[in-house]
Design a protein around this motif. Sequence first.
Motif, PDB file in Angstrom:
ATOM      1  N   TYR A  66       3.257  -2.091  -0.603  1.00 50.42           N
ATOM      2  CA  TYR A  66       1.349  -2.301  -0.436  1.00 50.42           C
ATOM      3  C   TYR A  66       0.717  -1.022  -1.131  1.00 50.42           C
ATOM      4  O   TYR A  66       0.026  -0.893  -1.749  1.00 50.42           O
ATOM      5  CB  TYR A  66       0.905  -2.985   0.512  1.00 50.42           C
ATOM      6  CG  TYR A  66      -0.602  -2.932   0.466  1.00 50.42           C
ATOM      7  CD1 TYR A  66      -1.342  -3.711  -0.193  1.00 50.42           C
ATOM      8  CD2 TYR A  66      -1.331  -1.293   0.950  1.00 50.42           C
ATOM      9  CE1 TYR A  66      -3.042  -3.640  -0.239  1.00 50.42           C
ATOM     10  CE2 TYR A  66      -2.635  -1.717   0.581  1.00 50.42           C
ATOM     11  CZ  TYR A  66      -3.480  -3.048   0.442  1.00 50.42           C
ATOM     12  OH  TYR A  66      -5.182  -3.152   0.123  1.00 50.42           O
ATOM     13  N   LEU A  67       1.577   0.433  -0.848  1.00 53.35           N
ATOM     14  CA  LEU A  67       0.836   0.959  -1.407  1.00 53.35           C
ATOM     15  C   LEU A  67       1.746   1.452  -2.920  1.00 53.35           C
ATOM     16  O   LEU A  67       1.020   2.393  -3.140  1.00 53.35           O
ATOM     17  CB  LEU A  67       0.925   1.836  -0.354  1.00 53.35           C
ATOM     18  CG  LEU A  67       1.354   2.462   0.785  1.00 53.35           C
ATOM     19  CD1 LEU A  67       1.333   3.352   1.514  1.00 53.35           C
ATOM     20  CD2 LEU A  67      -1.155   2.476   0.696  1.00 53.35           C
ATOM     21  N   THR A  68       3.062   0.852  -3.284  1.00 57.28           N
ATOM     22  CA  THR A  68       3.195   1.277  -4.787  1.00 57.28           C
ATOM     23  C   THR A  68       3.003   0.093  -5.386  1.00 57.28           C
ATOM     24  O   THR A  68       3.861   0.119  -6.227  1.00 57.28           O
ATOM     25  CB  THR A  68       4.949   0.997  -4.074  1.00 57.28           C
ATOM     26  OG1 THR A  68       4.996  -0.126  -3.525  1.00 57.28           O
ATOM     27  CG2 THR A  68       5.168   2.709  -3.667  1.00 57.28           C
ATOM     28  N   ALA A  69       1.907  -1.118  -4.792  1.00 57.93           N
ATOM     29  CA  ALA A  69       1.987  -1.922  -5.843  1.00 57.93           C
ATOM     30  C   ALA A  69       0.550  -1.256  -6.991  1.00 57.93           C
ATOM     31  O   ALA A  69      -0.035  -0.652  -7.141  1.00 57.93           O
ATOM     32  CB  ALA A  69       0.545  -3.127  -5.578  1.00 57.93           C
ATOM     33  N   GLY A  70       1.229  -1.782  -8.109  1.00 60.23           N
ATOM     34  CA  GLY A  70       0.327  -1.668  -9.718  1.00 60.23           C
ATOM     35  C   GLY A  70       1.426  -0.468  -9.695  1.00 60.23           C
ATOM     36  O   GLY A  70       0.544   0.356 -11.141  1.00 60.23           O
ATOM     37  N   MET A  71       2.404   0.286 -10.033  1.00 64.13           N
ATOM     38  CA  MET A  71       3.182   1.628  -9.788  1.00 64.13           C
ATOM     39  C   MET A  71       4.128   1.105 -11.911  1.00 64.13           C
ATOM     40  O   MET A  71       4.581   2.722 -12.142  1.00 64.13           O
ATOM     41  CB  MET A  71       4.176   1.991  -9.008  1.00 64.13           C
ATOM     42  CG  MET A  71       3.579   2.898  -8.039  1.00 64.13           C
ATOM     43  SD  MET A  71       4.453   4.158  -7.325  1.00 64.13           S
ATOM     44  CE  MET A  71       3.707   5.133  -6.288  1.00 64.13           C
ATOM     45  N   THR A  72       4.233  -0.182 -11.459  1.00 68.26           N
ATOM     46  CA  THR A  72       5.093  -0.050 -12.999  1.00 68.26           C
ATOM     47  C   THR A  72       4.409  -0.217 -14.341  1.00 68.26           C
ATOM     48  O   THR A  72       4.974   0.147 -15.856  1.00 68.26           O
ATOM     49  CB  THR A  72       5.060  -1.962 -13.556  1.00 68.26           C
ATOM     50  OG1 THR A  72       3.226  -2.687 -12.800  1.00 68.26           O
ATOM     51  CG2 THR A  72       5.765  -2.306 -12.120  1.00 68.26           C
ATOM     52  N   ILE A  83      11.544  -2.091  -7.263  1.00 63.46           N
ATOM     53  CA  ILE A  83       9.933  -0.449  -5.929  1.00 63.46           C
ATOM     54  C   ILE A  83      10.621  -1.061  -5.107  1.00 63.46           C
ATOM     55  O   ILE A  83       9.829  -0.588  -4.411  1.00 63.46           O
ATOM     56  CB  ILE A  83       9.027  -0.284  -7.430  1.00 63.46           C
ATOM     57  CG1 ILE A  83       9.271  -0.022  -8.356  1.00 63.46           C
ATOM     58  CG2 ILE A  83       7.553  -0.058  -6.439  1.00 63.46           C
ATOM     59  CD1 ILE A  83       7.557   0.033  -9.187  1.00 63.46           C
ATOM     60  N   GLN A  84       9.509  -2.879  -4.757  1.00 63.54           N
ATOM     61  CA  GLN A  84       9.517  -2.914  -3.920  1.00 63.54           C
ATOM     62  C   GLN A  84      11.217  -2.564  -2.961  1.00 63.54           C
ATOM     63  O   GLN A  84      11.836  -2.874  -1.182  1.00 63.54           O
ATOM     64  CB  GLN A  84       9.493  -4.708  -3.857  1.00 63.54           C
ATOM     65  CG  GLN A  84       7.723  -5.141  -4.276  1.00 63.54           C
ATOM     66  CD  GLN A  84       7.686  -6.798  -4.593  1.00 63.54           C
ATOM     67  OE1 GLN A  84       8.292  -7.477  -4.248  1.00 63.54           O
ATOM     68  NE2 GLN A  84       6.364  -6.860  -5.182  1.00 63.54           N
TER      69      GLN A  84
END
Length: 205
Positions: A66-72, A83-84
Amino acid sequence: MITPPPTSFILTLRLKVKRESYPWLNQAAIEVNQIWNYCNETSMKASETSAERPKPKWLSGFDLCYLTAGMTEFTNKIGADTIQMVCTEYAAKRRAAKKRKLRWRVSSGAKRSLGWVPFKAQSLKLKGVALRFCGKSFRVFDLSRLDNVRWKQGCFAQDSVGDWWLCLPVEVKQELSVAPQEAVGIDLGLKSIATCSDGTKLEAG
């Protein structure tokens, strides 16, 4: 009750990647290290206690995803699936080690971590004589070993000499061997038929 033998088992295939893809994989491994270190730092801070938060929080793989969502938006090589995978693998390793943080992954220098790029099964596609992953085509040796097999989530892994390998767990059906003859012959001329652990021999007859 007799348990029937398993009809299949998991075998990890290790296929060497051709050298033309090494630069791309090296860059992808750096991005994986950055995601891993972010998870490490964030989890360490979440486990700290203070007057406002007396109880530490142990982040799960779901929390880190959830915290790394959008890191792409900040990565050029790896996608959301990778990433997941990094987040869930970090959470599993940290839970098994029962530590506030794990070792940092180093991308350069003498203590550089060996490259590692995980992926989900659906992220890797077979396209003709190559494999497709994150918009990049990869050629590997012994590609014929992937004919008519279904693979699970795997990874690209680097060895100590800098070569890259594709590690793919595949399901292999177990073939049951059938005895060529139903009858079993016994040599009646044997003087002893068995020897016990204490050396005692059982005489024939």
